[in-house]
Design an enzyme around this catalytic site. Structure first.
Site, PDB file in Angstrom:
ATOM      1  N   CYS A 158     -33.632  81.763  40.792  1.00 13.16           N
ATOM      2  CA  CYS A 158     -33.348  81.716  39.348  1.00 13.16           C
ATOM      3  C   CYS A 158     -31.860  81.672  39.081  1.00 13.16           C
ATOM      4  O   CYS A 158     -31.108  82.410  39.714  1.00 13.16           O
ATOM      5  CB  CYS A 158     -33.859  82.981  38.660  1.00 13.16           C
ATOM      6  N   ARG A 187     -47.285  64.618  30.540  1.00 13.39           N
ATOM      7  CA  ARG A 187     -46.798  64.348  29.192  1.00 13.39           C
ATOM      8  C   ARG A 187     -46.864  65.590  28.295  1.00 13.39           C
ATOM      9  O   ARG A 187     -46.390  65.595  27.181  1.00 13.39           O
ATOM     10  CB  ARG A 187     -47.566  63.180  28.580  1.00 13.39           C
TER      11      ARG A 187
HETATM   12  P1  XMP Z   1     -38.906  85.003  44.282  1.00 18.21           P
HETATM   13  O1  XMP Z   1     -37.779  85.985  44.191  1.00 18.21           O
HETATM   14  O2  XMP Z   1     -40.138  85.590  44.872  1.00 18.21           O
HETATM   15  O3  XMP Z   1     -39.257  84.658  42.744  1.00 18.21           O
HETATM   16  O4  XMP Z   1     -38.480  83.755  44.955  1.00 18.21           O
HETATM   17  C1  XMP Z   1     -40.315  83.843  42.359  1.00 18.21           C
HETATM   18  C2  XMP Z   1     -40.423  83.821  40.852  1.00 18.21           C
HETATM   19  O5  XMP Z   1     -39.248  83.236  40.264  1.00 18.21           O
HETATM   20  C3  XMP Z   1     -39.586  82.663  38.996  1.00 18.21           C
HETATM   21  N1  XMP Z   1     -39.097  81.286  38.977  1.00 18.21           N
HETATM   22  C4  XMP Z   1     -37.990  80.882  38.319  1.00 18.21           C
HETATM   23  N2  XMP Z   1     -37.160  81.558  37.493  1.00 18.21           N
HETATM   24  N3  XMP Z   1     -35.847  79.604  37.245  1.00 18.21           N
HETATM   25  C5  XMP Z   1     -36.081  80.910  36.944  1.00 18.21           C
HETATM   26  O6  XMP Z   1     -35.319  81.512  36.167  1.00 18.21           O
HETATM   27  C6  XMP Z   1     -36.663  78.858  38.062  1.00 18.21           C
HETATM   28  O7  XMP Z   1     -36.413  77.684  38.313  1.00 18.21           O
HETATM   29  C7  XMP Z   1     -37.783  79.547  38.607  1.00 18.21           C
HETATM   30  N4  XMP Z   1     -38.795  79.124  39.414  1.00 18.21           N
HETATM   31  C8  XMP Z   1     -39.576  80.216  39.619  1.00 18.21           C
HETATM   32  C9  XMP Z   1     -41.102  82.737  38.858  1.00 18.21           C
HETATM   33  O8  XMP Z   1     -41.404  83.807  38.016  1.00 18.21           O
HETATM   34  C10 XMP Z   1     -41.542  82.982  40.288  1.00 18.21           C
HETATM   35  O9  XMP Z   1     -42.787  83.615  40.363  1.00 18.21           O
END
Ligand code: XMP
Length: 469
Positions: free
Chosen positions: A297, A397
Site C-alpha cells: 500500500c 466496465r
Molecule cells: P499484506 O500486508 O498482507 O496486505 O500484503 C494485503 C492487503 O493490502 C490491501 N491492498 C492494498 N492497499 N493499495 C492499498 O492501499 C493497494 O494497491 C492494495 N492492494 C491490496 C488489501 O486490503 C489486502 O488484503
C-alpha cells in the site's frame, strides 16, 4: 474549526503492530492443546484464523483449495472477467476435501517417456487418461518395459469419486493402492492422490454439504457479478479501499437484501464506519478492517490518510461491543508480517487475519517464478497499483475510475515453496503465541490479552540484535 493545539492534545495514538507487544500470562495448557477455531463471517466457520487476500498475485483456485484444506479460506480476486472468477470459485467448491496432485499420463505417450516421467516423480503407478481427460486405468512402471505406447499396457484399477475421497485416502495410507485416481461425475480425472498427499496434515474448513469453503471479492456496483457468485461462494467480500462511503453503502443496501451468501463489508478503519454501515445494511456478516497497512500500500504516503490495521481493529471491536454486535466477525486486513502480528490483531478483537504478502511467494500463488542471480522470487502487486488497475479498467466496465491515483506498488517477494508448509509454520507459531499469553482459544485470547507499549528502542531489543546473521 477549533484550536489546533486542543485537537493535538486530544489526538489518539494510532498504534501499529510494531508499537505494541503482548504480555505473557499464566499458561495452563501446552501450545499443541490450543484451539484456533473461529469464524470468517456470521455463518462461516474456520478451523484456523487465516484468509488469503483477494489479489491477482495471490488468490485463485489453487490457493483457495490449500487454504480451505488447512482450515482457513481464500477470497478469490476480481481482477478477471466474472465468468472466470466464478470458475475459480467452482473449482474450489468441486475439489475433494483432501490434497491431490496433478499427476497423470496420456494413453498415447510412449512407454519410454512414461517411464522417465514416473522415475522423476518417484511413482510406481500413475493414472492414465484418454485425449478427453477420461480415466482409462493405471500405468505400472514395471509393465512399461516392453511396449510402445502406454495404451498397450494400461491396467484396470479402482478410481474414486469426490464423495469417496476419504475412502481413497484410507486405501493409500493402508497400502492397498499406490495412488488413487479421483474422478468427477463424468469420469474425468480431477487429480491423483499420492502417499505424500495422503500424509498431508489437513483439517478442512467445510460448508454444510461437506465442500471446501471459499470467498469471492465483489464490487458493490457490479450487480451482475454479485448475482453470479451469490450462493456459489460461501461469502461475498466487498473489495473497496474505503467502504465508509455513501455510494458504497447505498449500493450495498440495495444488493444485499436478496443475498444467500454471507456478506463481509470493507475495508473500514473506524468505529463510526461500522456503526453507519450497520445502521443502513441489515445483513452484514463481517467487517474487513484496516486501511493502508498492507505491504504493497502507498495510500498513507500518497493521500496522508490511514487507519493502521491493529488500531482500526480495536476501534471497530469497541464499536461492536457498544452496539452489542460482537457476533459479527472482524477480519484484520493488511500488514500481517507473520504470526506475531496475527496474534496481536486477534488479541485486539479480530476473528481472523487476511494476508497477501505471506502467501504471494508460494508455489500455489498464480504469478510465475522470477529468477534474479541465484535468488528466486514471485511477483506481488497492490490491487491499486498501475499494472493491476490497468488490467481492471481494460476488462471490467463496472470498475469506477473515481480516483486517478495509484495507491499500490508492484514488486517481488521471496519464493517460499509450498503454501502448505507456510500455513503450518504460521499455525504452529500462532499456537505458541497463545500459549505464552495463557489462552487456549481465540475467545479466551480476547479476554486475557494484555498489551504494553514499546519504545522505538524496545522494538530493536525484541528482535535478534548485536549479532551477524
Ligand atoms: P499484506 O500486508 O498482507 O496486505 O500484503 C494485503 C492487503 O493490502 C490491501 N491492498 C492494498 N492497499 N493499495 C492499498 O492501499 C493497494 O494497491 C492494495 N492492494 C491490496 C488489501 O486490503 C489486502 O488484503
Amino acid at each position: 474549526m477549533g484550536s489546533f493545539y486542543d485537537k493535538l492534545a486530544k489526538a489518539p495514538q494510532a498504534f501499529t503492530f510494531e508499537d505494541l507487544i503482548l504480555l505473557p500470562g499464566l499458561a495452563e495448557i501446552e501450545p499443541w492443546q490450543v484451539r484456533l477455531e473461529t469464524k470468517f463471517s456470521v455463518n462461516l466457520e474456520l478451523k484456523i484464523p487465516f484468509a488469503a487476500a483477494p489479489m491477482d498475485t495471490v488468490s485463485e483456485w489453487q490457493v483457495g483449495v490449500a487454504l480451505a484444506l488447512k482450515g482457513g479460506i481464500a477470497v478469490i480476486h476480481r481482477n478477471m472477467p466474472r465468468e472466470e472468477q466464478l470458475e475459480h470459485v467452482r473449482r474450489v467448491k468441486e475439489h475433494p476435501p483432501l490434497k491431490i496432485t496433478n499427476v497423470y499420463l496420456e494413453a498415447n505417450v510412449s512407454c519410454q517417456a512414461a517411464r522417465e516421467y514416473m522415475r522423476e516423480l518417484g511413482l510406481r503407478t500413475v493414472p492414465v487418461v484418454d485425449r478427453g481427460g477420461k480415466f482409462v486405468g493405471y500405468a505400472v512402471y514395471g509393465l512399461l518395459e516392453n511396449c510402445k505406447m502406454v495404451a498397450e499396457a494400461v491396467k484396470p484399477g479402482k478410481a474414486y469419486s469426490v464423495e469417496e475421497a476419504l475412502k481413497a485416502r484410507k486405501a493409500v495410507l493402508n497400502g492397498e493402492v499406490d495412488v488413487a485416481a479421483i474422478l468427477d461425475s463424468k469420469g474425468l480425472l480431477i487429480g491423483t492422490l499420492t502417499v505424500a498427499d495422503a500424509l498431508e496434515d489437513i483439517n478442512p474448513a467445510l460448508d454444510k454439504s461437506g465442500r471446501l469453503v471459499v470467498g469471492a471479492a465483489i464490487s458493490p456496483f457490479d450487480v451482475e457479478r454479485i448475482k453470479m457468485l451469490d450462493g456459489v461462494a460461501d461469502v461475498l467480500v466487498v473489495d473497496v479501499a474505503h467502504a465508509h462511503n455513501r455510494n458504497v453503502i447505498e449500493s450495498l443496501k440495495k444488493v444485499s437484501k436478496e443475498l444467500t451468501s454471507d456478506l463481509v463489508v470493507g475495508n473500514i478503519g473506524s468505529g463510526e464506519a461500522a456503526k453507519d454501515i450497520l445502521a443502513s445494511i441489515e445483513n452484514v456478516a463481517g467487517f474487513r478492517v484496516g486501511i493502508a497497512s498492507g505491504s504493497i500500500c502507498k495510500t498513507g504516503e500518497v493521500v496522508g490518510v490511514a487507519a493502521p490495521t491493529l488500531y482500526a481493529v480495536a476501534l471497530v471491536r469497541d464499536a461492536l461491543e457498544e452496539l452489542g454486535a460482537t457476533n459479527i466477525p472482524i477480519i484484520a486486513d493488511g500488514g500481517i508480517k507473520g504470526a506475531g502480528d496475527a496474534v496481536k490483531a486477534l488479541a485486539a478483537g479480530a476473528w481472523a487475519v487476511m494476508c497477501g504478502r505471506l502467501f504471494a511467494g508460494t508455489d500455489e500463488a498464480p504469478a510465475p517464478l522470477v529468477r534474479i542471480g541465484d535468488k528466486v522470487y514471485k511477483p506481488y502487486r497492490g490491487m491499486a497499483s498501475r499494472g493491476a488497475l490497468e488490467k481492471r479498467w481494460a476488462m471490467d466496465r463496472y470498475s469506477r475510475r473515481a480516483k486517478k491515483v495509484e495507491e499500490g506498488v508492484e514488486g517481488l517477494v521471496e519464493y517460499r515453496g509450498s503454501i502448505y508448509r507456510v500455513i503450518d509454520e504460521l499455525v504452529e507459531a500462532l499456537k505458541a503465541a497463545l500459549g505464552y499469553v495463557g489462552a487456549k482459544s481465540i475467545p479466551e485470547l480476547w479476554r486475557k490479552a494484555r498489551f504494553a507499549k514499546l519504545s522505538p528502542r524496545g522494538v530493536q531489543e525484541i528482535r535478534p540484535h548485536s549479532i551477524h546473521i
